[in-house]
Design a protein around this motif. Structure first.
Motif, PDB file in Angstrom:
ATOM      1  N   ASN A 159       0.894  -1.199   0.031  1.00 45.39           N
ATOM      2  CA  ASN A 159       0.044  -0.051   0.180  1.00 45.39           C
ATOM      3  C   ASN A 159       0.803   1.108   0.001  1.00 45.39           C
ATOM      4  N   SER A 160       2.206   1.264  -0.243  1.00 44.70           N
ATOM      5  CA  SER A 160       3.075   2.200  -0.152  1.00 44.70           C
ATOM      6  C   SER A 160       2.686   3.133   1.004  1.00 44.70           C
ATOM      7  N   SER A 161       2.610   2.656   2.136  1.00 41.05           N
ATOM      8  CA  SER A 161       2.195   3.498   3.484  1.00 41.05           C
ATOM      9  C   SER A 161       3.470   4.305   3.789  1.00 41.05           C
ATOM     10  N   SER A 162       3.048   5.590   3.699  1.00 42.17           N
ATOM     11  CA  SER A 162       4.298   6.711   3.937  1.00 42.17           C
ATOM     12  C   SER A 162       4.622   6.496   5.514  1.00 42.17           C
ATOM     13  N   ARG A 163       3.780   5.903   6.312  1.00 42.44           N
ATOM     14  CA  ARG A 163       4.119   5.922   7.715  1.00 42.44           C
ATOM     15  C   ARG A 163       5.405   4.914   7.872  1.00 42.44           C
ATOM     16  N   ALA A 166       7.690   2.869   3.554  1.00 41.09           N
ATOM     17  CA  ALA A 166       7.892   1.756   2.306  1.00 41.09           C
ATOM     18  C   ALA A 166       7.531   2.108   0.794  1.00 41.09           C
TER      19      ALA A 166
ATOM     20  N   ALA B  55      -4.174  -0.515  -5.619  1.00 36.89           N
ATOM     21  CA  ALA B  55      -3.157  -1.108  -4.812  1.00 36.89           C
ATOM     22  C   ALA B  55      -2.606  -2.068  -5.949  1.00 36.89           C
ATOM     23  N   GLU B  65       5.140   4.816  -7.748  1.00 34.03           N
ATOM     24  CA  GLU B  65       4.459   5.046  -6.560  1.00 34.03           C
ATOM     25  C   GLU B  65       3.565   6.171  -6.392  1.00 34.03           C
ATOM     26  N   PRO B  66       2.382   5.764  -5.749  1.00 32.54           N
ATOM     27  CA  PRO B  66       1.375   6.904  -5.850  1.00 32.54           C
ATOM     28  C   PRO B  66       1.765   7.997  -4.851  1.00 32.54           C
ATOM     29  N   THR B  68       0.209   9.488  -2.586  1.00 36.61           N
ATOM     30  CA  THR B  68       0.046   9.370  -0.976  1.00 36.61           C
ATOM     31  C   THR B  68      -0.303   7.824  -1.020  1.00 36.61           C
ATOM     32  N   SER B  69      -0.440   7.105   0.227  1.00 35.14           N
ATOM     33  CA  SER B  69      -0.474   5.695   0.168  1.00 35.14           C
ATOM     34  C   SER B  69      -2.041   5.428  -0.284  1.00 35.14           C
ATOM     35  N   PHE B  70      -2.361   4.058  -0.560  1.00 33.68           N
ATOM     36  CA  PHE B  70      -3.652   3.752  -0.803  1.00 33.68           C
ATOM     37  C   PHE B  70      -4.459   3.631   0.344  1.00 33.68           C
ATOM     38  N   ASP B  71      -4.051   3.798   1.508  1.00 35.36           N
ATOM     39  CA  ASP B  71      -4.997   3.998   2.754  1.00 35.36           C
ATOM     40  C   ASP B  71      -5.491   5.465   2.480  1.00 35.36           C
TER      41      ASP B  71
END
Ligand code: SF4
Ligand code: SF4
Ligand code: SF4
Lengths: 174, 302
Positions: A159-163, A166, B55, B65-66, B68-71
């Motif tokens: 999810n390429s979570s920026s937190r 990653a 995603a 890469e996007p 912002t995240s997909f969340d």
């Protein structure tokens, strides 16, 4: 007793059973907790609190529809299945395929023009719609992904979570 | 030469459509061209807006890469359209309504008679027998006719790689999955089975059966069954289709109307061609000069 055995086998196929306690009066034995471990690589397994759901719902057929010794409740199903005997299958997996869109399944469905239940949901869809659908309807219980499923590291990366800073999995390769 | 090919292609397209119309007035456009066509049925009443499909597409198609995240649910504030970096997007509608919000996944609908294909004079587009509309970046000249012609506003233009490829859109996971019979990545990951993969003919039956057995849940319409001559992606909805971002003005007639518009556009296209080419040439020079360009917002202007 064969139905008891069925229950264990079915429950086992759903996931690992942590605790066995006889609870609901009409059932032989039901697990208090069921570990759902079919979340692939993106999410960790999680423990489904079966006991709590039994207390709140009372009626097994609410989730297990026509499977746990209850006759069909859905009026649409009853039109044909009014006199069908209840099935011994307990787990979702017993009827709902984990690979609903595999080439084999699709070819079989496509070839069989007589088949009535062409639209049987896959396992993932059946479980999520059962859970989330009810939670939405009741206005209670989690509806977001991570409220139930904890992500793995791979899941965070996916999810390429920026937190976690990653990158998507494929970006790492380059 | 190119001009002749282009006009020929239009003519052939026009003839096909004319034939289709006279033979089958009752089902305009649904000519039996792709009996093996696969497709995806999107049940918007099942979608929960989790963006997992976005995603999965990102990973499967090796997209950048996007931002912002997909969340990130803040993306739902404005409706989005597919771009070269995101072949599919999920939009939110009816957030204020009691039954809402409603989510709808957007991507190329893989038309039976694709306007993108008809409008392309170098034949960069192919409709495969499996139903996918795929694109060959090697022959594309970057004229962006397909972007104008597509009734669903789908193809995205890649401003970053000025040379190859330039147009990007959902390809129904043709190379990696559809070709070998596997469901698309977005379908595979959807937790709600809001996306059902199968033979297009079966999906239409399934869709009508869902409506029949649940008339309170669904409008009696399968979007894409007939629109613009039929599409491989089909939609079910409980909310009027125009309220969830569909264009209600699209007719069941396939490209014919688009071709008409398009033919009217031809002189314009031919006259802006040289301008486009010199523009592209300049851009590529810019690129090879090692300087990145960041003119996306300006270039986006129609
Ligand atoms: S939706 Fe647009 S891009 Fe996709 S096949 Fe149809 S015309 Fe082409
Ligand atoms: S079919 Fe494949 S390319 Fe198209 S949106 Fe789904 S994952 Fe992306
Ligand atoms: S993965 Fe399925 S439920 Fe989630 S946003 Fe996409 S279509 Fe909707």
């Amino acid at each position: 007793m064969s139905s008891y055995k069925h229950l264990i086998v079915a429950a086992l196929s759903l996931g690992a059973i942590s605790v066995f306690t006889p609870l609901a009066a009409q059932c032989a034995a039901v697990p208090d907790s069921v570990t759902l471990n079919q979340n692939g690589t993106l999410y960790k397994p999680f423990d489904f609190n079966h006991a709590k759901h039994i207390q709140q719902l009372k009626e097994c057929a609410g989730c297990h529809h026509h499977t746990t010794g209850t006759l069909v409740l859905d009026p649409d199903c009853a039109r044909c299945h009014q006199n069908s005997s209840p099935t011994a299958v307990v787990s979702c997996k017993g009827c709902h395929s984990a690979q609903p869109f595999s080439p084999e399944t699709l070819a079989e469905k496509h070839a069989d023009k007589q088949r009535y239940h062409k639209d049987k949901m896959g396992l993932k869809g059946a479980m999520h719609q059962n859970c989330i659908g009810c939670h939405q309807k009741e206005g209670a219980g989690p509806v977001g992904c991570q409220e139930c499923h904890t992500r793995t590291e791979a899941g965070e990366a996916f999810n390429s979570s920026s937190r976690l800073g990653a990158k998507p999995a494929h970006a790492k390769k380059h | 030469m190119k001009r002749r090919n282009f006009l020929k292609a239009c003519l052939i397209g026009g003839t096909t459509i004319a034939m289709g119309k006279t033979n089958k007035g009752w089902a305009s456009g649904s000519f039996e061209g792709y009996p093996e066509s696969m497709g995806v049925l999107v049940d918007t009443t099942r979608c929960i807006g989790c963006r997992s499909c976005e995603a999965a597409c990102n990973k499967e198609q090796k997209l950048p890469e996007p931002d912002t995240s997909f969340d990130d649910k803040s993306v739902f504030e404005e409706p989005r359209r597919p771009t070269a970096k995101a072949y599919t997007v999920v939009n939110q509608y009816e957030k204020e309504k009691p039954g809402g919000p409603v989510y709808r996944k957007v991507q190329c609908n893989h038309c039976n008679e694709p306007a993108c294909l008809t409008s392309c004079f170098v034949n960069a587009y192919t409709k495969t027998k499996e139903g996918a509309v795929i694109y060959n970046s090697k022959v594309c000249v970057g004229c962006r006719n397909c972007m104008i012609a597509c009734p669903f506003n789908v193809p995205g233009y890649d401003y970053e790689s000025v040379t190859n490829p330039v147009i990007k859109k959902c390809i129904l996971c043709y190379d990696t999955r559809l070709k070998v019979g596997k469901p698309p990545a977005c379908v595979d990951i959807c937790p709600q089975e809001a996306l059902t993969f199968g033979h297009r003919a079966d999906l239409i039956k399934i869709a009508h059966e869902r409506i029949r057995s649940n008339p309170d849940r669904y409008l009696d319409h399968v979007y894409g069954e007939k629109e613009v001559g039929g599409t491989s992606w089909l939609y079910l909805s409980g909310t009027e289709f125009d309220k969830i971002g569909f264009d209600p003005s699209l007719s069941n007639d396939p490209i014919i109307s688009n071709v008409k518009d398009f033919l009217g556009m031809v002189p314009m296209v031919l006259s802006i061609w040289p301008a486009l080419f010199s523009g592209i040439h300049l851009l590529s020079k810019h690129e090879s000069g090692g300087e990145g360009h960041d003119t996306e917002s300006k270039e986006e202007e129609p």
